[in-house]
Write a protein that holds these residues in place. Structure first.
Motif, short mmCIF file in Angstrom:
data_model
loop_
_atom_site.label_atom_id
_atom_site.label_comp_id
_atom_site.label_asym_id
_atom_site.label_seq_id
_atom_site.Cartn_x
_atom_site.Cartn_y
_atom_site.Cartn_z
N UNK A 113 8.78 -58.41 39.37
CA UNK A 113 9.31 -57.45 39.08
C UNK A 113 9.79 -56.62 38.10
N UNK A 114 8.26 -56.04 37.34
CA UNK A 114 9.38 -54.71 36.27
C UNK A 114 9.64 -53.84 36.81
N UNK A 115 8.85 -52.98 38.02
CA UNK A 115 9.58 -51.99 38.13
C UNK A 115 8.51 -51.48 39.64
N UNK A 116 9.80 -51.12 40.98
CA UNK A 116 8.84 -51.17 42.31
C UNK A 116 9.34 -50.56 42.80
N UNK A 117 8.45 -49.56 43.44
CA UNK A 117 8.37 -48.32 43.84
C UNK A 117 8.92 -48.42 45.27
N UNK A 118 9.96 -47.58 45.98
CA UNK A 118 11.26 -47.80 46.67
C UNK A 118 11.24 -46.49 47.25
N UNK A 119 11.99 -46.55 48.18
CA UNK A 119 12.46 -45.49 49.24
C UNK A 119 13.77 -45.00 49.53
N UNK A 120 14.39 -44.63 49.76
CA UNK A 120 15.70 -44.27 50.49
C UNK A 120 15.18 -43.58 52.08
N UNK A 121 15.73 -43.90 53.06
CA UNK A 121 16.40 -42.96 54.23
C UNK A 121 17.55 -42.51 55.02
N UNK A 122 17.80 -41.58 55.00
CA UNK A 122 18.74 -40.92 55.00
C UNK A 122 18.91 -39.94 56.62
N UNK A 123 20.08 -40.75 57.09
CA UNK A 123 19.78 -40.04 58.80
C UNK A 123 21.60 -38.80 58.54
N UNK A 124 21.80 -38.45 59.60
CA UNK A 124 22.55 -37.01 59.46
C UNK A 124 24.24 -37.71 58.97
N UNK A 125 24.29 -39.11 59.75
CA UNK A 125 25.43 -40.14 58.85
C UNK A 125 24.93 -41.89 58.74
N UNK A 126 25.95 -42.43 58.01
CA UNK A 126 25.56 -43.29 58.16
C UNK A 126 25.05 -44.53 58.94
N UNK A 127 24.51 -45.34 58.95
CA UNK A 127 23.91 -46.07 60.01
C UNK A 127 22.68 -47.04 59.88
N UNK A 128 23.05 -48.22 60.68
CA UNK A 128 22.29 -48.80 60.91
C UNK A 128 20.40 -48.97 61.34
N UNK A 129 19.63 -49.15 60.35
CA UNK A 129 18.36 -48.95 61.15
C UNK A 129 17.40 -50.45 60.74
N UNK A 130 16.45 -50.74 61.51
CA UNK A 130 15.75 -52.93 61.19
C UNK A 130 13.92 -52.01 60.34
N UNK A 131 14.76 -52.67 59.59
CA UNK A 131 13.69 -53.09 58.69
C UNK A 131 12.88 -54.80 58.33
N UNK A 132 11.56 -54.79 58.95
CA UNK A 132 10.94 -55.47 58.97
C UNK A 132 11.76 -57.03 59.91
N UNK A 133 12.10 -56.45 61.25
CA UNK A 133 13.35 -56.92 62.26
C UNK A 133 14.48 -56.96 61.27
N UNK A 134 14.52 -56.73 60.24
CA UNK A 134 16.23 -57.02 60.35
C UNK A 134 17.06 -55.74 60.01
N UNK A 135 18.49 -55.64 60.20
CA UNK A 135 19.40 -54.67 60.48
C UNK A 135 19.75 -53.56 59.03
#
Length: 251
Positions: free
Chosen positions: A164-186
């Motif tokens: 990985x020289x560099x990779x395109x990535x994303x942030x997810x922002x909710x109203x408050x800090x929380x835990x979501x599920x990415x590829x099934x992982x919290x």
């Protein structure tokens, strides 16, 4: 004949594994210094942190907050099923670990120079359900605690890919800090600079922190001074060794 391992042999092997991990961390630092692209990435690690810790701490922490990212293509669980992160829209509802279904407040895009690969089933059976790539400071929920992915490197199922020289990535922002599920992982959402985490959170310890953690684990069979994050990483390390030797268990 008994297949149980001699306790002394087991302690020695545990120490050896952690000493090997320390060697791998040091080796990766040396490799990172040998190329200009990698050196630029590594500058955001221990060296720059040490240089600016007293004079530029808040700026560094702001950068670290922005590095809590998912790789493009990561499947995020929504109320309508899994969706690639780049296809999410503001206002879309996400199931969360704390607070039920919450709408997305914003989504931001970045390019990063380092990713942590969390292999399928690294955290538990089918968790994640596909290889998950996140930035090193990005925390996952494990045993009721948020732990940065970079603190969990074990050389088998949780690694830093060298391609990985560099990779395109994303942030997810909710109203408050929380835990979501990415590829099934919290996994955590973006934590704002003045925001309190939704549960106890161990920040990324960078390379020096990882070396210290492995040192504590290396001597733990005789003098156990491990911190909670060390114990969790050791458990995932043992699981990684088992999966490496018996890959069929990942299914």
């Amino acid at each position: 004949m008994s297949t149980l391992q001699n306790p002394t042999t087991e302690r020695v092997q545990t120490s050896r594994r952690n000493l090997i991990r320390i060697g791998a961390v040091v080796a990766s630092a040396i490799v990172a210094k040998t190329t200009s692209a990698a050196a630029n990435r590594f500058e955001w690690d221990d060296d720059r942190w040490s240089r600016h810790h007293h004079h530029d701490r808040h700026q560094h922490e702001g950068r670290a907050d922005k590095e809590h990212c998912f790789l493009k293509g990561t499947a995020i669980r929504t109320v309508q099923g899994d969706k690639k992160i780049e296809n999410l829209t503001v206002g879309e509802l996400l199931p969360t670990a704390f607070g039920g279904e919450v709408p997305i407040k914003s989504i931001t895009r970045h390019s990063l120079g380092r990713a942590v690969r969390i292999a399928r089933s690294a955290l538990g059976p089918d968790m994640p359900n596909a290889d998950l790539y996140v930035s090193s400071p990005h925390a996952l929920l494990i045993d009721g605690t948020l732990i940065a992915a970079g603190n969990l490197l074990n050389g088998t199922t949780i690694t830093e890919p060298l391609d990985f020289d560099d990779f395109e990535s994303f942030n997810v922002v909710l109203e408050q800090h929380n835990v979501i599920y990415a590829n099934g992982a919290p996994c955590e959402t973006l934590l704002g600079p003045d925001e309190q985490p939704c549960v106890p959170r161990f920040a990324y310890g960078w390379r020096r922190g990882l070396v210290k953690s492995h040192l504590r684990s290396a001597v733990a069979p005789w003098i156990d001074r491990r911190q909670p994050v060390d114990i969790i990483r050791d458990g995932l390390d043992a699981r990684g060794t088992t999966l490496f030797r018996q890959p069929e268990l990942r299914a």
